[in-house]
Design an enzyme around this catalytic site. Structure first.
Site, PDB file in Angstrom:
ATOM      1  N   THR A 132     -37.792   3.844  24.861  1.00  0.00           N
ATOM      2  CA  THR A 132     -36.417   4.179  25.255  1.00  0.00           C
ATOM      3  C   THR A 132     -35.735   4.742  24.012  1.00  0.00           C
ATOM      4  O   THR A 132     -35.554   4.014  23.029  1.00  0.00           O
ATOM      5  CB  THR A 132     -35.652   2.926  25.739  1.00  0.00           C
ATOM      6  OG1 THR A 132     -36.423   2.286  26.749  1.00  0.00           O
ATOM      7  CG2 THR A 132     -34.298   3.307  26.300  1.00  0.00           C
ATOM      8  N   LYS A 207     -33.098   5.945  32.711  1.00  0.00           N
ATOM      9  CA  LYS A 207     -33.293   4.627  32.069  1.00  0.00           C
ATOM     10  C   LYS A 207     -32.003   4.169  31.369  1.00  0.00           C
ATOM     11  O   LYS A 207     -31.599   3.002  31.469  1.00  0.00           O
ATOM     12  CB  LYS A 207     -34.443   4.752  31.054  1.00  0.00           C
ATOM     13  CG  LYS A 207     -34.622   3.578  30.128  1.00  0.00           C
ATOM     14  CD  LYS A 207     -35.163   2.369  30.829  1.00  0.00           C
ATOM     15  CE  LYS A 207     -35.220   1.170  29.904  1.00  0.00           C
ATOM     16  NZ  LYS A 207     -35.459  -0.067  30.623  1.00  0.00           N
ATOM     17  N   LYS A 284     -29.227  -1.377  21.076  1.00  0.00           N
ATOM     18  CA  LYS A 284     -29.672   0.022  20.875  1.00  0.00           C
ATOM     19  C   LYS A 284     -29.414   0.843  22.131  1.00  0.00           C
ATOM     20  O   LYS A 284     -28.878   1.951  22.082  1.00  0.00           O
ATOM     21  CB  LYS A 284     -31.166   0.024  20.544  1.00  0.00           C
ATOM     22  CG  LYS A 284     -31.767   1.400  20.482  1.00  0.00           C
ATOM     23  CD  LYS A 284     -33.271   1.399  20.716  1.00  0.00           C
ATOM     24  CE  LYS A 284     -33.637   1.064  22.128  1.00  0.00           C
ATOM     25  NZ  LYS A 284     -35.007   1.335  22.514  1.00  0.00           N
TER      26      LYS A 284
END
Ligand code: NAD
Length: 341
Positions: A132, A207, A284
């Site tokens: 990701t 995502k 993050k």
């Protein structure tokens, strides 16, 4: 680091590029994903070759010992650099922490090797990145890979370590139709749902949006579970009510942050928040959402508030940084502030 002549010779002896798959990044997710992929490929073809690589050599060694313990006849090699992993295999999968590691592994390792390979070998190569990371970094890396003649998709995952272990992950794929088709047969050995989201970067876009929802929900579930207990409610009763009412969501029904709230399940809170999705990684992902929201001028006020809270968890209780992000509940529980900002 360039591959040494000795390690290249060793890889050449055991690897035959078209039959070989390399997996780079054997962390919490990568270890489980590579195990499923290789064991299923091995069951189909005992002559298949496997290569693993991690910046921490002990992680690659631990994987190798575990895999060969289950499949003693398998042809598994350890590459000491991403360059070696690319030289050894036609299919290369990466599962790294985030943008800086993907940039380093591809720009300094994999892409220079692709450029040095004969055209035919470069064209036969497929790169799948399941990290990701930032959408624009992923698009730039994919464009550089594709300029060598190779194919690449972004294929971030949803489903966590449990899904990785069970082989039930969802893969959100960005890339051309033909690259998607080619990656699908490999991804289906590690997951149950393989969704083509659109062009390069689209898998990551999907995502990031999903994790924006998840990050916010996990905090509000923690708030409600804490408030309810302070009103005298039993956590299992409260979780039962929420999960059969309109507040029900994954953060409450699967990843509930209060021990004994889900008597028939075993979320990370039952193991002192070990083994799930690290708070630092959720922080993050909230940052990735903030960046794309800024670029597209999209307001995400709840995302901004959630990012701020996860940042405080990591800063003020560093022990929770590597624990599952549902440990934000513990941060709330121990906070003396009535109005957390
Ligand atoms: P992790 O930190 O456990 O694993 C990352 C691995 O990459 C480590 O083993 C590390 O040593 C290795 N690595 C780092 N730099 C490297 C380099 N230059 N060369 C080779 N190896 C290198 O992280 P994770 O939990 O496995 O997550 C991986 C990715 O998947 C992240 O982007 C994360 O956001 C995403 N993700 C994680 C989960 C989860 O539940 N853990 C769920 C969905 C998505």
């Amino acid at each position: 680091m360039r591959p040494s002549a000795r390690s290249l010779k060793a890889l050449e002896r055991i690897c035959h590029r078209p039959k070989s798959t390399s997996f780079i990044g054997l962390g919490r997710m990568g270890h489980e994903m590579a195990f499923n992929l290789f064991s299923k490929q091995f069951a189909k073809n005992a002559e298949a070759h496997f290569v693993v690589c991690d910046a921490i050599p002990d992680s690659a060694r631990a994987f190798s010992e575990n895999f060969l313990g289950h499949f003693p006849g398998a042809k598994l090699a350890i590459a000491s650099t991403p360059e070696e992993a690319m030289l050894a295999s036609q299919t290369v999968i990466t599962m790294l922490p985030s943008s800086p590691q993907v940039k380093a592994v591809y720009s300094e390792g994999l892409i220079p090797v692709l450029r040095s390979l004969p055209q035919e070998q470069a064209r036969s190569t497929l790169c799948i990145d399941s990290t990701t990371l930032d959408v624009s970094v992923a698009q730039q890396v994919a464009s550089d890979v594709i300029s060598t003649g190779a194919e690449m998709v972004d294929a971030p995952v949803s489903g966590g370590v449990t899904g990785a272990k069970a082989g039930t992950l969802s893969f959100l794929v960005g890339g051309t139709e033909s690259s998607f088709k080619r990656s699908e047969s490999i991804l289906s050995l590690m997951g149950q749902r393989i969704i083509h989201c659109g062009a390069s970067g689209s898998g990551l876009g999907a995502k990031i949006c999903n994790n924006l929802v998840l990050g916010v929900q996990q905090i509000v579930v923690g708030e409600a579970m804490l408030l309810g207990q302070r009103l005298g409610l039993n956590p299992a009763v409260l979780a039962g009510v929420i999960n059969s009412s309109t507040g029900g969501c994954w953060a409450s029904s699967v990843n509930n942050p209060v021990p004994s709230a889900l008597p028939r399940k075993s979320p990370p809170c039952e193991r002192d928040y070990e083994g799930g999705f690290a708070t630092a990684l959720m922080l993050k992902d909230m940052g990735l959402a903030r960046d794309v929201a800024k670029q597209t001028k999209t307001p995400i006020p709840l995302g901004a508030a959630a990012e701020h809270i996860y940042a405080r968890v990591v800063k003020e209780q560093p022990a929770l940084s590597r624990k599952d992000f549902s440990s934000v509940y513990r941060f709330l529980e121990t906070s003396k502030e009535e109005h957390l900002e």
